[in-house]
Design a protein around this motif. Structure first.
Motif, PDB file in Angstrom:
ATOM      1  N   GLY A  94       0.808  -1.225   0.000  1.00 24.92           N
ATOM      2  CA  GLY A  94       0.000   0.000   0.000  1.00 24.92           C
ATOM      3  C   GLY A  94       0.838   1.269   0.000  1.00 24.92           C
ATOM      4  N   GLY A  97       5.241   1.052   1.745  1.00 22.76           N
ATOM      5  CA  GLY A  97       6.319   0.165   1.302  1.00 22.76           C
ATOM      6  C   GLY A  97       7.707   0.597   1.748  1.00 22.76           C
ATOM      7  N   TRP A  98       7.995   1.901   1.625  1.00 27.11           N
ATOM      8  CA  TRP A  98       9.319   2.365   2.058  1.00 27.11           C
ATOM      9  C   TRP A  98       9.470   2.153   3.559  1.00 27.11           C
ATOM     10  CZ3 TRP A  98      13.383   4.127  -0.847  1.00 27.11           C
ATOM     11  CH2 TRP A  98      13.114   4.347  -2.208  1.00 27.11           C
ATOM     12  N   SER A  99       8.427   2.507   4.275  1.00 28.65           N
ATOM     13  CA  SER A  99       8.517   2.476   5.738  1.00 28.65           C
ATOM     14  C   SER A  99       8.673   1.059   6.282  1.00 28.65           C
ATOM     15  CB  SER A  99       7.265   3.118   6.341  1.00 28.65           C
ATOM     16  OG  SER A  99       7.013   4.349   5.717  1.00 28.65           O
ATOM     17  N   CYS A 125      12.967  -5.009  -8.328  1.00 27.74           N
ATOM     18  CA  CYS A 125      14.029  -4.189  -7.727  1.00 27.74           C
ATOM     19  C   CYS A 125      13.467  -2.841  -7.296  1.00 27.74           C
ATOM     20  CB  CYS A 125      15.175  -4.034  -8.723  1.00 27.74           C
ATOM     21  SG  CYS A 125      16.676  -3.372  -8.008  1.00 27.74           S
ATOM     22  N   THR A 147      14.600  -8.572 -12.858  1.00 30.79           N
ATOM     23  CA  THR A 147      13.638  -7.464 -12.828  1.00 30.79           C
ATOM     24  C   THR A 147      13.492  -6.778 -14.178  1.00 30.79           C
ATOM     25  OG1 THR A 147      13.032  -5.445 -11.640  1.00 30.79           O
ATOM     26  CG2 THR A 147      15.369  -5.704 -12.143  1.00 30.79           C
ATOM     27  N   ARG A 148      12.300  -6.207 -14.345  1.00 28.78           N
ATOM     28  CA  ARG A 148      12.060  -5.402 -15.553  1.00 28.78           C
ATOM     29  C   ARG A 148      12.773  -4.052 -15.410  1.00 28.78           C
ATOM     30  NH1 ARG A 148       6.002  -4.997 -16.016  1.00 28.78           N
ATOM     31  NH2 ARG A 148       6.399  -3.455 -14.421  1.00 28.78           N
ATOM     32  N   ASP A 149      12.719  -3.467 -14.219  1.00 28.40           N
ATOM     33  CA  ASP A 149      13.337  -2.140 -13.991  1.00 28.40           C
ATOM     34  C   ASP A 149      14.167  -2.173 -12.712  1.00 28.40           C
ATOM     35  OD1 ASP A 149      11.201  -0.828 -15.835  1.00 28.40           O
ATOM     36  OD2 ASP A 149      10.026  -1.698 -14.204  1.00 28.40           O
ATOM     37  N   SER A 156       8.408   2.749  -6.992  1.00 29.06           N
ATOM     38  CA  SER A 156       8.849   3.151  -5.644  1.00 29.06           C
ATOM     39  C   SER A 156       9.354   4.590  -5.606  1.00 29.06           C
ATOM     40  CB  SER A 156       9.947   2.209  -5.131  1.00 29.06           C
ATOM     41  OG  SER A 156       9.413   0.953  -4.794  1.00 29.06           O
ATOM     42  N   GLY A 161       7.992   9.545   0.144  1.00 26.87           N
ATOM     43  CA  GLY A 161       9.278   9.249   0.755  1.00 26.87           C
ATOM     44  C   GLY A 161       9.416   9.688   2.191  1.00 26.87           C
ATOM     45  N   SER A 162       8.447   9.326   3.015  1.00 29.20           N
ATOM     46  CA  SER A 162       8.608   9.596   4.449  1.00 29.20           C
ATOM     47  C   SER A 162       8.050   8.429   5.259  1.00 29.20           C
ATOM     48  CB  SER A 162       7.940  10.920   4.827  1.00 29.20           C
ATOM     49  OG  SER A 162       6.743  11.093   4.141  1.00 29.20           O
ATOM     50  N   THR A 164       5.664   6.506   6.845  1.00 27.20           N
ATOM     51  CA  THR A 164       4.192   6.402   6.863  1.00 27.20           C
ATOM     52  C   THR A 164       3.831   4.918   6.992  1.00 27.20           C
ATOM     53  OG1 THR A 164       4.101   6.195   4.456  1.00 27.20           O
ATOM     54  CG2 THR A 164       3.909   8.420   5.337  1.00 27.20           C
ATOM     55  N   PHE A 310       8.809 -11.163 -16.553  1.00 25.85           N
ATOM     56  CA  PHE A 310       8.064 -12.421 -16.437  1.00 25.85           C
ATOM     57  C   PHE A 310       6.611 -12.192 -16.836  1.00 25.85           C
ATOM     58  CE2 PHE A 310      11.628 -12.512 -13.586  1.00 25.85           C
ATOM     59  CZ  PHE A 310      12.146 -13.795 -13.718  1.00 25.85           C
TER      60      PHE A 310
HETATM   61  C1  LIG Z   1       1.947   9.006  -4.185  1.00 31.42           C
HETATM   62  C2  LIG Z   1       2.554   7.941  -3.316  1.00 31.42           C
HETATM   63  C3  LIG Z   1       3.275   8.302  -2.186  1.00 31.42           C
HETATM   64  C4  LIG Z   1       3.833   7.318  -1.377  1.00 31.42           C
HETATM   65  N1  LIG Z   1       4.549   7.735  -0.296  1.00 31.42           N
HETATM   66  C5  LIG Z   1       5.078   6.798   0.527  1.00 31.42           C
HETATM   67  C6  LIG Z   1       5.788   7.225   1.679  1.00 31.42           C
HETATM   68  O1  LIG Z   1       5.934   8.410   1.937  1.00 31.42           O
HETATM   69  N2  LIG Z   1       6.290   6.268   2.494  1.00 31.42           N
HETATM   70  C7  LIG Z   1       6.116   4.928   2.252  1.00 31.42           C
HETATM   71  O2  LIG Z   1       6.564   4.116   3.054  1.00 31.42           O
HETATM   72  N3  LIG Z   1       5.480   4.498   1.139  1.00 31.42           N
HETATM   73  C8  LIG Z   1       4.937   5.412   0.281  1.00 31.42           C
HETATM   74  N4  LIG Z   1       4.263   5.002  -0.831  1.00 31.42           N
HETATM   75  C9  LIG Z   1       4.101   3.556  -1.080  1.00 31.42           C
HETATM   76  C10 LIG Z   1       5.313   2.945  -1.727  1.00 31.42           C
HETATM   77  O3  LIG Z   1       5.739   3.736  -2.801  1.00 31.42           O
HETATM   78  C11 LIG Z   1       5.004   1.511  -2.199  1.00 31.42           C
HETATM   79  O4  LIG Z   1       4.443   0.757  -1.156  1.00 31.42           O
HETATM   80  C12 LIG Z   1       6.295   0.833  -2.654  1.00 31.42           C
HETATM   81  O5  LIG Z   1       6.940   1.621  -3.611  1.00 31.42           O
HETATM   82  C13 LIG Z   1       6.047  -0.553  -3.220  1.00 31.42           C
HETATM   83  O6  LIG Z   1       7.320  -1.033  -3.611  1.00 31.42           O
HETATM   84  P1  LIG Z   1       7.520  -2.384  -4.383  1.00 31.42           P
HETATM   85  O7  LIG Z   1       8.971  -2.653  -4.407  1.00 31.42           O
HETATM   86  O8  LIG Z   1       6.610  -3.432  -3.816  1.00 31.42           O
HETATM   87  O9  LIG Z   1       6.943  -2.113  -5.856  1.00 31.42           O
HETATM   88  P2  LIG Z   1       7.597  -1.390  -7.118  1.00 31.42           P
HETATM   89  O10 LIG Z   1       8.309  -0.156  -6.765  1.00 31.42           O
HETATM   90  O11 LIG Z   1       6.463  -1.274  -8.113  1.00 31.42           O
HETATM   91  O12 LIG Z   1       8.653  -2.418  -7.666  1.00 31.42           O
HETATM   92  C14 LIG Z   1       8.265  -3.574  -8.359  1.00 31.42           C
HETATM   93  C15 LIG Z   1       9.477  -4.179  -9.053  1.00 31.42           C
HETATM   94  O13 LIG Z   1       9.087  -5.382  -9.689  1.00 31.42           O
HETATM   95  C16 LIG Z   1       9.478  -5.352 -11.059  1.00 31.42           C
HETATM   96  N5  LIG Z   1       8.489  -6.079 -11.817  1.00 31.42           N
HETATM   97  C17 LIG Z   1       7.155  -5.905 -11.805  1.00 31.42           C
HETATM   98  N6  LIG Z   1       6.579  -6.769 -12.651  1.00 31.42           N
HETATM   99  C18 LIG Z   1       7.564  -7.515 -13.195  1.00 31.42           C
HETATM  100  C19 LIG Z   1       7.576  -8.572 -14.150  1.00 31.42           C
HETATM  101  N7  LIG Z   1       6.475  -9.031 -14.693  1.00 31.42           N
HETATM  102  N8  LIG Z   1       8.771  -9.088 -14.498  1.00 31.42           N
HETATM  103  C20 LIG Z   1       9.924  -8.629 -13.942  1.00 31.42           C
HETATM  104  N9  LIG Z   1       9.958  -7.620 -13.037  1.00 31.42           N
HETATM  105  C21 LIG Z   1       8.786  -7.085 -12.673  1.00 31.42           C
HETATM  106  C22 LIG Z   1       9.496  -3.873 -11.412  1.00 31.42           C
HETATM  107  O14 LIG Z   1      10.305  -3.627 -12.553  1.00 31.42           O
HETATM  108  C23 LIG Z   1      10.076  -3.288 -10.125  1.00 31.42           C
HETATM  109  O15 LIG Z   1      11.463  -3.429 -10.147  1.00 31.42           O
HETATM  110  C24 LIG Z   1       3.683   5.951  -1.679  1.00 31.42           C
HETATM  111  C25 LIG Z   1       2.978   5.579  -2.827  1.00 31.42           C
HETATM  112  C26 LIG Z   1       2.410   6.558  -3.629  1.00 31.42           C
HETATM  113  C27 LIG Z   1       1.633   6.158  -4.832  1.00 31.42           C
END
Ligand SMILES: Cc1cc2nc3c(=O)[nH]c(=O)nc-3n(C[C@H](O)[C@H](O)[C@H](O)COP(=O)(O)OP(=O)(O)OC[C@H]3O[C@@H](n4cnc5c(N)ncnc54)[C@H](O)[C@@H]3O)c2cc1C
Length: 421
Positions: A94, A97-99, A125, A147-149, A156, A161-162, A164, A310
């Motif tokens: 949700g 994620g960073w926190s 990643c 990873t794709r990216d 992310s 970025g605080s 939460t 994938f």
């Molecule tokens: C506006 C906004 C503000 C936010 N502010 C905060 C905050 O202040 N503090 C906080 O803690 N959280 C915050 N969040 C939440 C946080 O950004 C997310 O919870 C977090 O980024 C999720 O990270 P993740 O690594 O799971 O996903 P992602 O960052 O989406 O990473 C997914 C990874 O998987 C790879 N991937 C996906 N599909 C495939 C595939 N099929 N094949 C190969 N690779 C794949 C992608 O390339 C990427 O590397 C905020 C979110 C939003 C929208």
């Protein structure tokens, strides 16, 4: 009902008429729910003079849109078998994620360790994949990220970025009390890990003062009116979608012993001539410096990154590793066909960096946070609260939303300049 100015919990923070509910403030990373009551700043603490910033849409350097990977029951952390692979899921964090990243990785890699496998594949990643990979390395594993990216191009880095940790992390009922305990474990572990990244060159992790400002105190009546306006028909159980802000879980009261709490600013000393204000020290993540540091740590420990996309779980069978940690964020909805993921759209607007500004603030439905890579501005919907963006996966920038959010500060600074003049 009375008109008490400072209430607690979902029953509000100061002047939600101008600011939004406590939950909305937490969502913006501007205050913890338990900070709502707060105490007054002691007389020996003076509020420094705060430089205004150039709040002008002509200064917009970037607009970023991100989808929060939200699951009603909280992040997916279970284990699945796909052929000869054991897949450990770590996605669906949700707005937290960073926190929660380090705490979540700690739980998942704890399970990985029970397999005694030393070669581990991590899918993704973003912040969850990268912290999972580093945690696995620290546990003695040889890790390859597929990873794709890589981090700088993931959703992310489009976040705020605080700190939460319970921002749209789950709905209270579907998540249940067991998740509340797990959440506390993740939040405490993450907080402790982040403290180890303080004081480093480039300030990858930092603290700054956040000011929550309002023209009027909030009354019980105002809040109740707002909550009534937010409630949709039914609830998550009957519709499969959250219908009201009040369904979202709030857990931060569990960790008030380690999180600096908000203090009420004395009347007449509130910045920018505003009538009411609180100040809280908040942890923040400088994406550039922190991301660079994490990637460097990963490579220094012998980690490898393979660029690969994938399309179905069957694709995992071609990997040499038997153990897979799955961290695709919102993309799990497609590639893992997990329809329990609900998109929650959010947008941040970036102005050029101002190293001389060392604060964040929230006022009248807009927040700002000065970071090393720019001044982040985010608007939030005072009526919708936590429901803003729910079900919306439209990932294109809306400039009018950015201009509205910036306009709130333009109005504040102009008003202040007129008062002074
Ligand atoms: C506006 C906004 C503000 C936010 N502010 C905060 C905050 O202040 N503090 C906080 O803690 N959280 C915050 N969040 C939440 C946080 O950004 C997310 O919870 C977090 O980024 C999720 O990270 P993740 O690594 O799971 O996903 P992602 O960052 O989406 O990473 C997914 C990874 O998987 C790879 N991937 C996906 N599909 C495939 C595939 N099929 N094949 C190969 N690779 C794949 C992608 O390339 C990427 O590397 C905020 C979110 C939003 C929208």
């Amino acid at each position: 009902m009375g008109s008490k100015p400072f209430l607690t919990r979902r029953k509000a923070f100061i002047a939600a008429g101008a600011l939004g509910t406590t939950a909305a403030l937490r969502r913006q990373g501007l205050i913890s729910s338990a900070a709502a009551a707060g105490s007054e700043l002691p007389p020996y603490i003076e509020i420094p003079h705060l430089q205004p910033f150039l709040a002008d849409p002509n200064q917009i350097a970037d607009i970023k849109v991100c989808i929060r990977p939200f699951r009603a029951a909280g992040p997916r952390l279970d284990v699945e078998r796909i052929g000869d692979k054991t897949v450990f899921h770590n996605y669906g964090h949700g707005g937290s994620g960073w926190s929660l990243s380090w705490g979540s990785a700690n739980i998942v890699i704890g399970k990985v360790a029970t397999t005694l496998e030393k070669k581990v594949a991590v899918i993704g990643c973003g912040i969850i994949g990268l912290t999972s990979a580093l945690t696995a390395q620290r546990a003695g594993c040889d890790v390859t990220i597929y990873t794709r990216d890589t981090l700088p191009h993931t959703r992310s880095v489009r976040a705020n970025g605080s700190w939460t940790p319970d921002s749209r992390i789950a709905l209270t009922k579907p998540a249940g009390p067991a998740f509340a305990d797990l959440w506390e474990q993740m939040a405490r572990f993450s907080w402790a890990t982040y403290r180890g990244y303080l004081g480093l060159p480039g300030a990858p992790i930092d603290f700054s003062d956040h000011y929550v400002l309002s023209d009027k105190p909030m009354t019980t009546e105002d809040i109740e009116k707002k909550n009534a306006g937010k409630i949709g028909k039914g609830d998550y159980a009957s519709t499969g979608m959250p219908q009201s802000s009040s369904e979202f879980a709030e857990y931060s009261d569990r960790i008030t012993d380690i999180i600096p709490q908000a203090e009420t600013i004395r009347s007449g000393e509130v910045p920018f001539g505003v009538a009411y204000g609180k100040r809280q020290q908040m942890m923040m993540y400088n994406f550039g410096a922190y991301g660079h540091l994490l990637l460097s740590e990963f490579f220094q420990a012998g980690g490898k990154i393979v660029n690969r996309e994938f399309h179905s779980p069957e694709d995992l069978k071609s990997l040499p590793e038997k153990v897979v940690v799955n961290c695709p964020g919102y993309a799990a909805r497609e590639w893992w066909n997990d329809k329990s993921l609900i998109p929650v759209r959010g947008q941040t607007t970036w102005l050029p960096p101002r190293p001389d500004l060392r604060y964040g603030m929230v006022y009248n439905g807009s927040s700002m946070l000065s970071k090393s890579d720019g001044i982040m501005i985010q608007g939030f919907d005072l009526e919708l609260g936590e429901m803003a963006g729910v079900g919306n996966s439209f990932e294109h920038p809306d400039r009018s939303e950015s201009e509205r959010a910036i306009g709130v500060f333009t109005e504040l600074f102009n008003r202040n300049a007129v008062k002074k003049g």
